[in-house]
Design a protein around this motif. Structure first.
Motif, mmCIF file in Angstrom:
data_model
loop_
_atom_site.group_PDB
_atom_site.id
_atom_site.type_symbol
_atom_site.label_atom_id
_atom_site.label_comp_id
_atom_site.label_asym_id
_atom_site.label_seq_id
_atom_site.Cartn_x
_atom_site.Cartn_y
_atom_site.Cartn_z
ATOM 1 N N LEU A 285 0.561 -0.841 0.079
ATOM 2 C CA LEU A 285 0.024 0.216 0.414
ATOM 3 C C LEU A 285 0.904 1.684 -0.151
ATOM 4 O O LEU A 285 1.545 1.493 0.390
ATOM 5 N N ASP A 286 0.573 2.020 -1.363
ATOM 6 C CA ASP A 286 1.459 3.069 -1.299
ATOM 7 C C ASP A 286 1.088 4.397 -1.018
ATOM 8 O O ASP A 286 1.799 5.331 -0.380
ATOM 9 N N ILE A 287 -0.165 4.693 -1.187
ATOM 10 C CA ILE A 287 -0.988 5.782 -1.169
ATOM 11 C C ILE A 287 -2.472 5.499 -0.153
ATOM 12 O O ILE A 287 -3.390 4.358 0.055
ATOM 13 N N MET A 288 -2.678 6.461 1.571
ATOM 14 C CA MET A 288 -3.960 5.929 1.759
ATOM 15 C C MET A 288 -4.401 7.508 2.014
ATOM 16 O O MET A 288 -3.732 8.678 2.206
ATOM 17 N N ILE A 289 -6.188 8.050 0.761
ATOM 18 C CA ILE A 289 -6.540 8.987 1.949
ATOM 19 C C ILE A 289 -7.641 8.697 2.230
ATOM 20 O O ILE A 289 -8.585 8.176 1.619
ATOM 21 N N ASN A 290 -7.364 9.388 2.748
ATOM 22 C CA ASN A 290 -9.002 9.257 4.036
ATOM 23 C C ASN A 290 -9.570 10.617 3.871
ATOM 24 O O ASN A 290 -9.613 11.614 4.114
ATOM 25 N N ASN A 291 -10.516 10.286 3.080
ATOM 26 C CA ASN A 291 -11.323 11.065 2.673
ATOM 27 C C ASN A 291 -13.253 11.081 3.214
ATOM 28 O O ASN A 291 -13.094 12.314 3.115
ATOM 29 N N ALA A 292 -13.161 10.376 3.725
ATOM 30 C CA ALA A 292 -14.798 9.886 3.891
ATOM 31 C C ALA A 292 -15.019 11.362 5.174
ATOM 32 O O ALA A 292 -14.851 11.323 6.169
ATOM 33 N N GLY A 293 -16.169 11.588 4.876
ATOM 34 C CA GLY A 293 -16.400 13.000 6.166
ATOM 35 C C GLY A 293 -17.752 13.087 5.693
ATOM 36 O O GLY A 293 -18.299 12.709 4.926
ATOM 37 N N VAL A 294 -18.132 13.539 6.703
ATOM 38 C CA VAL A 294 -19.682 14.175 6.649
ATOM 39 C C VAL A 294 -19.451 15.715 7.491
ATOM 40 O O VAL A 294 -19.148 16.539 8.176
ATOM 41 N N ALA A 295 -20.771 16.773 6.968
ATOM 42 C CA ALA A 295 -20.958 18.004 7.488
ATOM 43 C C ALA A 295 -23.175 17.924 8.897
ATOM 44 O O ALA A 295 -24.145 18.452 7.439
ATOM 45 N N THR A 296 -23.251 16.985 9.562
ATOM 46 C CA THR A 296 -24.425 16.934 9.660
ATOM 47 C C THR A 296 -25.185 17.862 10.031
ATOM 48 O O THR A 296 -26.093 18.310 10.049
ATOM 49 N N GLU A 297 -24.349 19.068 10.044
ATOM 50 C CA GLU A 297 -25.136 20.151 11.166
ATOM 51 C C GLU A 297 -25.403 21.254 10.303
ATOM 52 O O GLU A 297 -25.954 21.794 9.770
ATOM 53 N N ALA A 298 -24.991 21.117 8.914
ATOM 54 C CA ALA A 298 -24.922 22.145 7.679
ATOM 55 C C ALA A 298 -25.762 22.206 7.308
ATOM 56 O O ALA A 298 -26.058 23.343 7.403
#
Length: 261
Positions: free
Chosen positions: A87-100
């Motif tokens: 594994l060369d690259i890990m992109i931790n992108n998952a996200g939410v803005a529940t209160e937006a």
């Protein structure tokens, strides 16, 4: 385009928005991309991200992933290694803005909204860093001497505060804390750990804004107004490429000047 030729990458939250743009960008530069998300297709899309990659001649796979579940995060890393050797690259992108869509001052803030934002935005990034780094520090270094690149998606709200969105702001500050601490842990193993801090980007996150609200948000970004997912993907590509030789532990604002105000 082969800046990432032969690299193996995981992108969480890959099915839409910034995650989709990053997945397509990495694949277009030669990386094998393992797309992780709770569903393979985002609302409004008829073609999944991994299918879009393959249609463009790249290599991608989809693995169902809930980033709040440690076993699932560990599994996607194991999947990458079992299929492709490293594994060369890990992109931790998952996200939410529940209160937006319904911001509330701190005294009225719903604790269940807090729990959800922290679980996905903060714990999800922690788990991604934990399991990706555990693999990267043990694998053979590349010709550059580096063993891997981890990139976490924070936000300009990881650098500043804002009223009414306490959980989102706190969760993104936590991403910056994880990034800095993980970068120090990983430095001696030549694993880069950085964060991106996007400004308001034209994705589903802001789809519910009224025209008047959208105009206000656009004016908060002096350079060209709202960002595009591709703007964030371009910055991500640099930070996870071998062109990034001496950057770790930083949060790069990609924000049209938002943080300059």
């Amino acid at each position: 385009m082969t800046r990432l030729q032969g690299k193996i990458a995981i992108v969480t939250g890959s099915s839409g928005g910034i995650g989709r743009a990053i997945s397509l960008k990495l694949a277009g530069e030669g990386a094998v991309v393992i797309c992780g998300d709770i569903a393979d297709t985002a609302k409004g899309d008829t073609v999944s991200t991994h299918e879009a990659v393959t249609q463009q001649g790249g290599t991608a796979e989809f693995v169902k992933l809930n980033v709040t579940d440690a076993a699932q995060v560990e599994n996607i890393v194991k999947h990458a290694v079992s299929r492709f050797g490293r594994l060369d690259i890990m992109i931790n992108n998952a996200g939410v803005a529940t209160e937006a869509s319904n911001p509330k001052p701190i005294w009225d803030f719903d604790p269940t909204v807090w729990d959800r934002d922290i679980a996905i935005n903060s714990t999800g990034v922690f788990l991604g860093c934990k399991y990706a780094s555990a693999q990267m520090i043990t694998q053979e270094p590349l010709a550059s001497g580096d063993r891997g690149w981890i990139l976490n998606l924070a936000s300009v709200m990881g650098l500043h505060g804002a009223p009414g969105i306490t959980a989102y702001v706190a969760s993104k500050h936590a991403v910056m804390g994880v990034t800095k601490s993980a970068a120090l842990d990983c430095a001696r193993f030549r694993v880069h750990v950085n964060a991106l801090c996007p400004g308001y980007t034209d994705t589903a996150f802001i789809a519910d804004l009224s025209p008047e609200q959208r105009a206000v948000v656009e004016r908060m970004h002096p350079f060209r107004g709202l960002g595009k997912p591709e703007d964030i993907a371009n910055a991500a590509l640099f930070l996870v490429s071998e062109e990034n030789t001496w950057i770790s532990g930083t949060g790069l604002a990609v924000d049209g000047g938002y943080t300059a105000i």
